[in-house]
Scaffold this active site. Structure first.
Site, PDB file in Angstrom:
ATOM      1  N   SER A  83      -9.804  13.261   8.842  1.00  0.00           N
ATOM      2  CA  SER A  83      -9.996  12.437  10.031  1.00  0.00           C
ATOM      3  C   SER A  83     -10.995  13.134  10.959  1.00  0.00           C
ATOM      4  O   SER A  83     -11.052  14.364  11.010  1.00  0.00           O
ATOM      5  CB  SER A  83      -8.663  12.260  10.763  1.00  0.00           C
ATOM      6  OG  SER A  83      -8.872  11.787  12.077  1.00  0.00           O
ATOM      7  N   LYS A 118      -4.821  15.309   8.932  1.00  0.00           N
ATOM      8  CA  LYS A 118      -4.856  14.159   8.033  1.00  0.00           C
ATOM      9  C   LYS A 118      -5.488  14.484   6.679  1.00  0.00           C
ATOM     10  O   LYS A 118      -6.436  15.251   6.579  1.00  0.00           O
ATOM     11  CB  LYS A 118      -5.652  13.003   8.674  1.00  0.00           C
ATOM     12  CG  LYS A 118      -5.035  12.408   9.926  1.00  0.00           C
ATOM     13  CD  LYS A 118      -3.749  11.653   9.632  1.00  0.00           C
ATOM     14  CE  LYS A 118      -3.994  10.402   8.835  1.00  0.00           C
ATOM     15  NZ  LYS A 118      -4.845   9.424   9.532  1.00  0.00           N
ATOM     16  N   GLU A 151      -7.486   3.694  -1.492  1.00  0.00           N
ATOM     17  CA  GLU A 151      -7.563   2.578  -0.541  1.00  0.00           C
ATOM     18  C   GLU A 151      -8.797   1.713  -0.799  1.00  0.00           C
ATOM     19  O   GLU A 151      -8.731   0.475  -0.730  1.00  0.00           O
ATOM     20  CB  GLU A 151      -7.578   3.120   0.887  1.00  0.00           C
ATOM     21  CG  GLU A 151      -6.240   3.718   1.319  1.00  0.00           C
ATOM     22  CD  GLU A 151      -6.306   4.378   2.688  1.00  0.00           C
ATOM     23  OE1 GLU A 151      -7.413   4.424   3.272  1.00  0.00           O
ATOM     24  OE2 GLU A 151      -5.261   4.857   3.159  1.00  0.00           O
ATOM     25  N   HIS A 182      12.543  -4.094  -5.239  1.00  0.00           N
ATOM     26  CA  HIS A 182      12.456  -4.490  -3.830  1.00  0.00           C
ATOM     27  C   HIS A 182      12.076  -3.306  -2.932  1.00  0.00           C
ATOM     28  O   HIS A 182      12.415  -3.288  -1.742  1.00  0.00           O
ATOM     29  CB  HIS A 182      13.785  -5.103  -3.345  1.00  0.00           C
ATOM     30  CG  HIS A 182      14.282  -6.212  -4.206  1.00  0.00           C
ATOM     31  ND1 HIS A 182      13.827  -7.507  -4.091  1.00  0.00           N
ATOM     32  CD2 HIS A 182      15.180  -6.216  -5.233  1.00  0.00           C
ATOM     33  CE1 HIS A 182      14.437  -8.277  -4.991  1.00  0.00           C
ATOM     34  NE2 HIS A 182      15.256  -7.506  -5.698  1.00  0.00           N
TER      35      HIS A 182
END
Length: 454
Positions: free
Chosen positions: A274, A280, A287, A153
């Protein structure tokens, strides 16, 4: 090519709509190889003169060489790769080239090309998949004793090793490899000789042709041979499962790369920055893989939907099979190709994993087991362990730092040996059952996978 019943002329827009050469031209090698085997069979059976068969084979080899070198370009005015090759052959060797299409149809020809092409794609995907399994296994071996929290979970649950975690994915991809192998065996049946749908009156030898092309056998029903696209659907389904597994692993890497976890750091080679935020480091490859999973699912659904209402045998709808399965193959190969080196280059933050494990009370089950081994019923032990965890949270302690005197308030069964029993290392090593997270168990898993890869 089909002038006779009609004038053989179509409207320009209709011709473009009908044409498939812009995407089936990638099968030129398979189309020519299949045609060479067909010519050899025709000559061997005396259906066409042996000399003509030899001239056809030589002409086809010349076309193959010129296409491979770039000396010959595809004629997009041709409807498909089959017509292009036949037209070019006839231009080069004359009327003998027109003999090639004896005892076959474009229906069984395209089914043959597609099986040959996807057989090669399956082999390439399997090779890439095994490279990923090897990368995961190597990284698991390096981290077989690195302790981290296991989750259910998405809540910290029990301690595991990072090596054990990675081997879970290795096992998933191992099954994917097995599925590809199973599908390849079913795919490896030759449809050539089924002709349009009913076979042929010529005395052909389908087994000879199948053997020349490395097939394990022939399709035993001509209607099925030209109208079956199960092998495309099965491969797309197998690739969808591969992408599902890649997507799950991508999700883990994305979470682990974040500052909130910082369990791993992906190499600069597989991340981006970024345009406005200089701090970043984005896990874009993971992704993109997660995103491209939906694309492969879509290809599978397209294939299923195309085939769901088609009567036997061939229907032009089936031309839609190629772009979907080609796209799925291209996408899976691209994702696997970047994933294996990304895993190999990944840095593991063992200290952060251990800290997360230590502060998550993930040895609470072992605390309960300690009392059970001393004779307390599990449900009572479970309740005491939960109360002790609550006390630790209230006092800002962990199970390993709570004094023995506090433990004894709950049960006189607690003794000094408790701390050895609930140490994270002991918690991991005690789980030595087959498939468990102990170092010895992980080593057995690694050994199994390495043997498979051999």
């Amino acid at each position: 090519m089909w002038a006779g019943r009609t004038a053989g002329k179509t409207d320009r827009l209709a011709d473009d709509f009908n044409s498939s050469i812009r995407f089936d031209s990638r099968m030129y090698s398979q189309d020519i190889t299949g045609s060479m085997a067909h010519a050899a069979m025709l000559g061997a059976k005396g259906i066409i003169p042996r000399a003509a068969a030899g001239h056809i084979i030589d002409g086809l080899q010349g076309i193959m060489d010129d296409l491979s070198s770039g000396a010959l370009e595809f004629d997009t005015g041709c409807e498909d790769i089959h017509m292009f090759v036949e037209q070019e052959l006839t231009t080069r060797i004359g009327d003998e080239g027109k003999m090639l299409h004896t005892a076959r149809s474009r229906n069984d020809q395209v089914a043959l090309d597609l099986r040959l092409y996807l057989r090669e794609e399956t082999a390439e995907i399997t090779k890439l998949l095994k490279a990923l399994i090897a990368a995961l296994t190597e990284k698991a071996e390096e981290n077989k004793s690195v302790i981290m929290p296991g989750y259910t979970h998405l809540q910290r649950a029990q301690p595991v090793t990072f090596g054990h975690y990675l081997m879970a994915y290795a096992m998933m991809f191992l099954r994917d490899s097995g599925r590809l192998a199973d599908g390849a065996e079913r795919m490896n049946q030759s449809p050539i000789g089924c002709c349009a749908l009913a076979g042929t009156t010529y005395d052909t030898d389908r087994y000879m042709e199948a053997g020349e092309l490395g097939f394990g056998g022939i399709t035993l029903n001509s209607l099925d041979g030209v109208s079956d696209r199960d092998f495309c659907i099965e491969l797309a389904a197998d690739m969808s499962v591969i992408m599902m597994h890649l997507s799950r692993l991508s999700e883990e890497l994305i979470l682990w790369q974040s500052w909130e976890f910082k369990f791993i750091e992906l190499s600069d080679e597989y991340t981006t920055g970024s345009s406005i935020m200089p701090q970043k480091k984005n896990p874009d490859m993971a992704e993109l893989t997660r995103g491209k999973t939906g694309r492969v699912y879509g290809d599978l659904m397209a294939l299923l939907t195309v085939m769901k209402g088609l009567p036997l045998a061939y229907n032009k709808d089936m031309q839609e099979d190629k772009e979907a399965v080609f796209d799925a193959c291209d996408t899976v190969k691209m994702c696997l190709g970047v994933f294996a080196p990304m895993i190999s280059a990944m840095t593991v933050r063992a200290d952060n994993m251990l800290h997360a494990a230590q502060t998550g009370f993930i040895n609470a089950t072992d605390l309960a087991d300690y009392l059970v081994k001393k004779g307390l019923p599990f449900r009572s032990a479970y309740k005491f362990s939960g109360q002790i965890v609550a006390e630790c949270i209230e006092k800002g302690l962990v199970l390993e730092t709570l004094p023995l005197a506090e433990y004894k308030k709950y049960s006189p069964l607690f003794e000094n040996d408790l701390y050895d029993e609930i140490s994270l290392k002991a918690c991991v090593e005690k789980r030595s059952s087959a498939g468990g997270t102990s170092v010895k168990s992980v080593e057995e898993q690694i050994k199994f996978v390495k043997e498979y890869l051999k």
